[in-house]
Design a protein around this motif. Structure first.
Motif, PDB file in Angstrom:
ATOM      1  N   GLN A  26      96.791 -32.964  26.063  1.00 27.74           N
ATOM      2  CA  GLN A  26      95.782 -33.740  26.782  1.00 27.74           C
ATOM      3  C   GLN A  26      96.408 -34.525  27.943  1.00 27.74           C
ATOM      4  N   ARG A  27      97.565 -35.121  27.676  1.00 31.62           N
ATOM      5  CA  ARG A  27      98.250 -35.873  28.745  1.00 31.62           C
ATOM      6  C   ARG A  27      98.594 -34.952  29.908  1.00 31.62           C
ATOM      7  N   ARG A  28      99.095 -33.767  29.565  1.00 28.02           N
ATOM      8  CA  ARG A  28      99.504 -32.832  30.608  1.00 28.02           C
ATOM      9  C   ARG A  28      98.311 -32.414  31.473  1.00 28.02           C
ATOM     10  N   ILE A  29      97.186 -32.110  30.805  1.00 21.07           N
ATOM     11  CA  ILE A  29      96.001 -31.647  31.535  1.00 21.07           C
ATOM     12  C   ILE A  29      95.447 -32.764  32.418  1.00 21.07           C
ATOM     13  N   GLU A  30      95.410 -33.987  31.860  1.00 22.13           N
ATOM     14  CA  GLU A  30      94.864 -35.102  32.641  1.00 22.13           C
ATOM     15  C   GLU A  30      95.776 -35.457  33.810  1.00 22.13           C
ATOM     16  N   SER A  31      97.068 -35.210  33.642  1.00 23.46           N
ATOM     17  CA  SER A  31      98.017 -35.551  34.717  1.00 23.46           C
ATOM     18  C   SER A  31      97.768 -34.723  35.983  1.00 23.46           C
ATOM     19  N   ILE A  32      97.064 -33.593  35.844  1.00 25.42           N
ATOM     20  CA  ILE A  32      96.799 -32.775  37.038  1.00 25.42           C
ATOM     21  C   ILE A  32      95.308 -32.822  37.420  1.00 25.42           C
ATOM     22  N   GLY A  33      94.578 -33.788  36.826  1.00 25.27           N
ATOM     23  CA  GLY A  33      93.193 -34.008  37.250  1.00 25.27           C
ATOM     24  C   GLY A  33      92.180 -33.103  36.575  1.00 25.27           C
ATOM     25  N   TYR A  34      92.552 -32.488  35.455  1.00 23.71           N
ATOM     26  CA  TYR A  34      91.611 -31.646  34.705  1.00 23.71           C
ATOM     27  C   TYR A  34      91.282 -32.356  33.391  1.00 23.71           C
ATOM     28  N   ARG A  35      90.336 -31.827  32.592  1.00 24.40           N
ATOM     29  CA  ARG A  35      89.985 -32.504  31.342  1.00 24.40           C
ATOM     30  C   ARG A  35      89.830 -31.492  30.211  1.00 24.40           C
ATOM     31  N   VAL A  36      90.302 -31.914  29.042  1.00 23.85           N
ATOM     32  CA  VAL A  36      90.178 -31.082  27.850  1.00 23.85           C
ATOM     33  C   VAL A  36      88.792 -31.311  27.260  1.00 23.85           C
ATOM     34  N   VAL A  37      88.064 -30.256  26.902  1.00 26.53           N
ATOM     35  CA  VAL A  37      86.723 -30.450  26.349  1.00 26.53           C
ATOM     36  C   VAL A  37      86.645 -29.984  24.901  1.00 26.53           C
ATOM     37  N   VAL A  38      85.773 -30.660  24.130  1.00 23.34           N
ATOM     38  CA  VAL A  38      85.491 -30.225  22.757  1.00 23.34           C
ATOM     39  C   VAL A  38      84.352 -29.230  22.841  1.00 23.34           C
ATOM     40  N   SER A  39      84.683 -27.967  22.739  1.00 21.83           N
ATOM     41  CA  SER A  39      83.671 -26.932  22.898  1.00 21.83           C
ATOM     42  C   SER A  39      84.273 -25.626  22.423  1.00 21.83           C
ATOM     43  N   ARG A  40      83.401 -24.699  21.998  1.00 19.93           N
ATOM     44  CA  ARG A  40      83.924 -23.394  21.615  1.00 19.93           C
ATOM     45  C   ARG A  40      84.547 -22.695  22.814  1.00 19.93           C
ATOM     46  N   GLY A  41      84.087 -23.050  24.016  1.00 18.36           N
ATOM     47  CA  GLY A  41      84.672 -22.459  25.214  1.00 18.36           C
ATOM     48  C   GLY A  41      84.476 -20.965  25.282  1.00 18.36           C
ATOM     49  N   ASP A  42      83.237 -20.533  25.056  1.00 20.72           N
ATOM     50  CA  ASP A  42      82.958 -19.090  25.141  1.00 20.72           C
ATOM     51  C   ASP A  42      83.000 -18.608  26.581  1.00 20.72           C
ATOM     52  N   HIS A  43      83.143 -17.315  26.730  1.00 21.61           N
ATOM     53  CA  HIS A  43      83.005 -16.696  28.041  1.00 21.61           C
ATOM     54  C   HIS A  43      81.591 -16.962  28.538  1.00 21.61           C
ATOM     55  N   LYS A  44      81.443 -17.122  29.849  1.00 20.02           N
ATOM     56  CA  LYS A  44      80.139 -17.422  30.458  1.00 20.02           C
ATOM     57  C   LYS A  44      79.011 -16.566  29.890  1.00 20.02           C
ATOM     58  N   SER A  45      79.289 -15.279  29.717  1.00 24.61           N
ATOM     59  CA  SER A  45      78.232 -14.370  29.281  1.00 24.61           C
ATOM     60  C   SER A  45      77.854 -14.584  27.820  1.00 24.61           C
ATOM     61  N   PHE A  46      78.608 -15.418  27.093  1.00 25.18           N
ATOM     62  CA  PHE A  46      78.315 -15.678  25.682  1.00 25.18           C
ATOM     63  C   PHE A  46      77.886 -17.125  25.437  1.00 25.18           C
ATOM     64  N   GLN A  47      77.832 -17.943  26.506  1.00 27.35           N
ATOM     65  CA  GLN A  47      77.609 -19.369  26.276  1.00 27.35           C
ATOM     66  C   GLN A  47      76.169 -19.700  25.948  1.00 27.35           C
ATOM     67  N   LYS A  48      76.024 -20.648  24.973  1.00 27.55           N
ATOM     68  CA  LYS A  48      74.698 -21.213  24.688  1.00 27.55           C
ATOM     69  C   LYS A  48      74.451 -22.294  25.722  1.00 27.55           C
ATOM     70  N   LYS A  49      73.253 -22.302  26.284  1.00 23.12           N
ATOM     71  CA  LYS A  49      72.942 -23.321  27.290  1.00 23.12           C
ATOM     72  C   LYS A  49      72.035 -24.388  26.673  1.00 23.12           C
ATOM     73  N   ASP A  50      72.144 -25.631  27.174  1.00 28.61           N
ATOM     74  CA  ASP A  50      71.161 -26.632  26.790  1.00 28.61           C
ATOM     75  C   ASP A  50      69.968 -26.512  27.749  1.00 28.61           C
ATOM     76  N   SER A  51      68.989 -27.450  27.621  1.00 32.69           N
ATOM     77  CA  SER A  51      67.760 -27.291  28.398  1.00 32.69           C
ATOM     78  C   SER A  51      68.017 -27.379  29.910  1.00 32.69           C
ATOM     79  N   GLU A  52      69.125 -28.027  30.290  1.00 32.68           N
ATOM     80  CA  GLU A  52      69.420 -28.150  31.718  1.00 32.68           C
ATOM     81  C   GLU A  52      70.229 -26.971  32.246  1.00 32.68           C
ATOM     82  N   GLY A  53      70.526 -26.053  31.358  1.00 28.55           N
ATOM     83  CA  GLY A  53      71.309 -24.908  31.797  1.00 28.55           C
ATOM     84  C   GLY A  53      72.804 -25.161  31.795  1.00 28.55           C
ATOM     85  N   GLU A  54      73.227 -26.293  31.204  1.00 31.16           N
ATOM     86  CA  GLU A  54      74.656 -26.608  31.141  1.00 31.16           C
ATOM     87  C   GLU A  54      75.220 -26.123  29.812  1.00 31.16           C
TER      88      GLU A  54
END
Ligand code: SAM
Ligand code: FES
Length: 364
Positions: free
Chosen positions: A326-354
């Protein structure tokens, strides 16, 4: 050369001759241009999110004898181990607490884990963690075995093709292993419905630019959801002990190319990349990667899953690896997320499409 990168950026494809030209004429300046384009594409599709995969190295027994691999059958210096179902579930419990939502079960091709045993393990993990994805990385199996694991709940499968050049394949593997079968396995996995990952080592012995071009063309043809590439690193007790390893520079360049070829691909910055350079994984993210795979294996077995010399993180607890990442990722301006992290074509969307995901709480 920039015009080739521009075209790859716009159309996601080049000819074999153009890939060869791009690789052979790369310069640091060109690489920087490529990485800018690669970041642009990855940010468009995945923002600054980096997905976590918890790697559980559950057996280092293997019936195969790949010349490059430290846990190959013929390495009688390797101290062998297997994890029980309970130990695997304990790794998942620790990982879940730490925010992992994908567990990667990786191991040698170990006949001890019959299809029945694997199905039982997969079902047990899915029953306890229905919100998590399971990735398997256990080598070449029959169509029916892959289907049984999928039906039991496995979501993804990593099977690096290792090299898409037949002659090169023959130099890295004993005669009983074939590129043809490796590729067939990947097509079978795709047909069954897995999110599939192929990949290769950069700088493996006897690799030429033509081999790399064949790798890129195969990736273009297979259209995998994930691509795992990392530098080859020699292991002292293998036939390739005397070879030099792959470079950071070429690995990063290929990560950038692959991001442009497959804009939505899940692309790990691998442990091997972190092994050859202290900031290898961060540089991988900056070249277009969007996945990291910290180790969740029990500390007692980590030094035994030694695929290559000097592998990093073999002495750390899962929580330490997780925090460090987490420290390494944040040090370059990115963020670690709690998510299954599926490929776009497999992702479940919420009502906003996110995609449904949360940034990990600081210090969690
Ligand atoms: N048995 C499974 C398989 O064959 O796919 C998974 C385990 S295998 C050890 C995982 C990957 O480790 C291989 O696909 C290979 O690319 C990589 N690997 C093995 N030896 C390596 C080495 N010396 N340097 C870098 N990567 C290596
Ligand atoms: Fe089987 Fe490496 S030879 S995992």
């Amino acid at each position: 050369m920039k015009h080739l990168i521009d075209r790859l950026y716009e159309t996601s494809t080049l000819t074999a001759a153009e890939y060869r030209e791009l690789i052979d004429n790369r310069t640091p300046e060109l690489a920087e241009y490529l990485f800018e384009k690669a970041r642009d594409v990855r940010i468009r599709h995945y923002g600054h999110d980096v997905y976590l995969r918890g790697l559980i190295e559950f057996t280092n027994h293997c019936k195969n004898d790949c010349y490059y691999c430290g846990i190959r059958r013929s390495n009688c210096q390797a101290e062998r181990y297997r994890l029980t179902k309970e130990q695997i579930l304990e790794c998942c419990a620790v990982g879940y607490e730490l925010g992992f939502r994908t567990f990667v079960l990786q191991g040698g091709e170990d006949g001890y884990y019959t299809d029945e045993k694997m199905v039982d393990i997969i079902r047990a993990i899915k029953a306890k963690y229905p919100d998590c994805a399971i990735t398997l990385s256990i080598g070449e199996k029959s169509y029916d075995s892959y289907k049984a694991f999928f039906d039991a709940g496995a979501d993804r499968y990593l099977l690096r093709h290792e090299t898409a050049n037949v002659e090169h394949y023959g130099k890295l593997h004993p005669k009983n292993l074939s590129l043809e079968n490796r590729k067939q396995c990947l097509y079978n996995l795709k047909e069954i419905g897995y999110q599939v990952g192929c990949g290769f080592m950069v700088g493996s012995p006897y690799q030429t630019t033509d081999c790399l071009v064949d790798d890129l063309l195969f990736i273009q043809e297979l259209k995998p959801h994930m691509v795992g590439i990392g530098p080859f690193i020699p292991h002292h007790a293998t036939p390739f002990a005397g070879f030099s390893g792959g470079t950071l520079e070429l690995t990063l360049f290929l990560l950038g190319i692959i991001r442009l070829m497959l804009p939505t691909v899940l692309l790990p910055a691998t442990t091997a990349l972190g092994t050859i350079h202290p900031r290898g994984r961060e540089l991988g993210i900056l070249a277009g990667a969007n996945v990291v795979m910290p180790n969740l294996s029990p500390r007692s077995v980590r030094p035994k899953y030694m695929l290559y010399d000097n592998k990093i993180c073999t002495g750390d607890e899962a929580a330490e690896c997780r925090q460090c990442m987490q420290r390494r990722i944040e040090s370059i301006g990115y963020r670690v997320v709690v998510s299954r992290g599926d490929h776009k074509s497999f992702q479940k969307k919420d009502s906003e499409g996110e995609e449904v995901s949360d940034p990990i709480k600081k210090g969690a």
